[in-house]
Design an enzyme around this catalytic site. Structure first.
Site, PDB file in Angstrom:
ATOM      1  N   VAL A 219       1.099  -1.194  -0.041  1.00 44.72           N
ATOM      2  CA  VAL A 219      -0.046  -0.208  -0.027  1.00 44.72           C
ATOM      3  C   VAL A 219       0.998   1.533  -0.364  1.00 44.72           C
ATOM      4  O   VAL A 219       0.335   2.276  -0.947  1.00 44.72           O
ATOM      5  CB  VAL A 219      -1.291  -0.049   1.156  1.00 44.72           C
ATOM      6  CG1 VAL A 219      -1.684   1.463   1.678  1.00 44.72           C
ATOM      7  CG2 VAL A 219      -2.212  -1.336   0.755  1.00 44.72           C
ATOM      8  N   TRP A 220       2.028   1.330   1.266  1.00 45.30           N
ATOM      9  CA  TRP A 220       2.893   2.467   0.903  1.00 45.30           C
ATOM     10  C   TRP A 220       3.794   2.951  -0.524  1.00 45.30           C
ATOM     11  O   TRP A 220       3.292   3.589  -0.587  1.00 45.30           O
ATOM     12  CB  TRP A 220       4.093   2.511   2.000  1.00 45.30           C
ATOM     13  CG  TRP A 220       4.966   3.092   2.115  1.00 45.30           C
ATOM     14  CD1 TRP A 220       5.207   4.417   2.136  1.00 45.30           C
ATOM     15  CD2 TRP A 220       6.075   2.989   1.224  1.00 45.30           C
ATOM     16  NE1 TRP A 220       6.407   5.037   2.277  1.00 45.30           N
ATOM     17  CE2 TRP A 220       7.145   4.221   1.543  1.00 45.30           C
ATOM     18  CE3 TRP A 220       6.664   1.858   1.550  1.00 45.30           C
ATOM     19  CZ2 TRP A 220       8.421   4.212   1.519  1.00 45.30           C
ATOM     20  CZ3 TRP A 220       7.721   1.526   0.661  1.00 45.30           C
ATOM     21  CH2 TRP A 220       8.757   3.320   0.440  1.00 45.30           C
TER      22      TRP A 220
ATOM     23  N   SER B 269       2.563   1.955  -3.702  1.00 44.07           N
ATOM     24  CA  SER B 269       1.423   1.825  -4.197  1.00 44.07           C
ATOM     25  C   SER B 269       1.463   3.916  -4.251  1.00 44.07           C
ATOM     26  O   SER B 269       0.677   4.618  -5.271  1.00 44.07           O
ATOM     27  CB  SER B 269       0.844   1.378  -4.093  1.00 44.07           C
ATOM     28  OG  SER B 269       0.006   1.379  -2.950  1.00 44.07           O
ATOM     29  N   GLU B 270       1.291   4.354  -2.630  1.00 47.68           N
ATOM     30  CA  GLU B 270       0.965   5.586  -2.488  1.00 47.68           C
ATOM     31  C   GLU B 270       2.144   6.207  -3.232  1.00 47.68           C
ATOM     32  O   GLU B 270       1.465   7.458  -3.898  1.00 47.68           O
ATOM     33  CB  GLU B 270       0.810   5.283  -1.079  1.00 47.68           C
ATOM     34  CG  GLU B 270      -0.684   4.969  -0.706  1.00 47.68           C
ATOM     35  CD  GLU B 270      -1.774   5.828  -1.224  1.00 47.68           C
ATOM     36  OE1 GLU B 270      -1.345   6.992  -1.365  1.00 47.68           O
ATOM     37  OE2 GLU B 270      -2.760   4.804  -1.001  1.00 47.68           O
ATOM     38  N   VAL B 271       2.674   6.069  -2.878  1.00 42.53           N
ATOM     39  CA  VAL B 271       4.324   6.464  -3.510  1.00 42.53           C
ATOM     40  C   VAL B 271       4.335   7.095  -4.604  1.00 42.53           C
ATOM     41  O   VAL B 271       4.456   7.664  -5.520  1.00 42.53           O
ATOM     42  CB  VAL B 271       5.942   5.880  -3.246  1.00 42.53           C
ATOM     43  CG1 VAL B 271       6.783   6.732  -3.424  1.00 42.53           C
ATOM     44  CG2 VAL B 271       5.626   6.316  -1.261  1.00 42.53           C
TER      45      VAL B 271
END
Length: 75
Positions: free
Chosen positions: A36-37, A39-41
């Site tokens: 998730v992290w 993908s957010e970056v």
């Protein structure tokens, strides 16, 4: 749960996009915080369409945060 919350969750169950960093609705699993992290970056810089392939290649090469942290600069 409120009526609106139930309606929103039902809508999401029907219309969600299948994305490699998401856990499907009602799968009974928790999302991997690393995925998730990451993908957010990536999504801060471009679109979902552009990120999909790069995300797959990145997580194949560095499957978890320990592997990413151990990577050499410029790898």
């Amino acid at each position: 749960m409120s009526k609106i919350a139930s309606q929103l969750l039902a809508w999401y169950d029907r219309h969600h996009r299948d994305l490699p960093w998401r856990v499907p609705p009602r799968a009974g699993q928790r999302a991997d915080p690393y995925r998730v992290w990451l993908s957010e970056v990536m999504l801060q810089q471009t679109t979902v369409a552009a990120v999909r392939g790069y995300f797959q290649r990145c997580t194949t090469r560095w499957p978890d945060v320990a592997a990413l942290a151990a990577a050499e600069d410029g790898a």
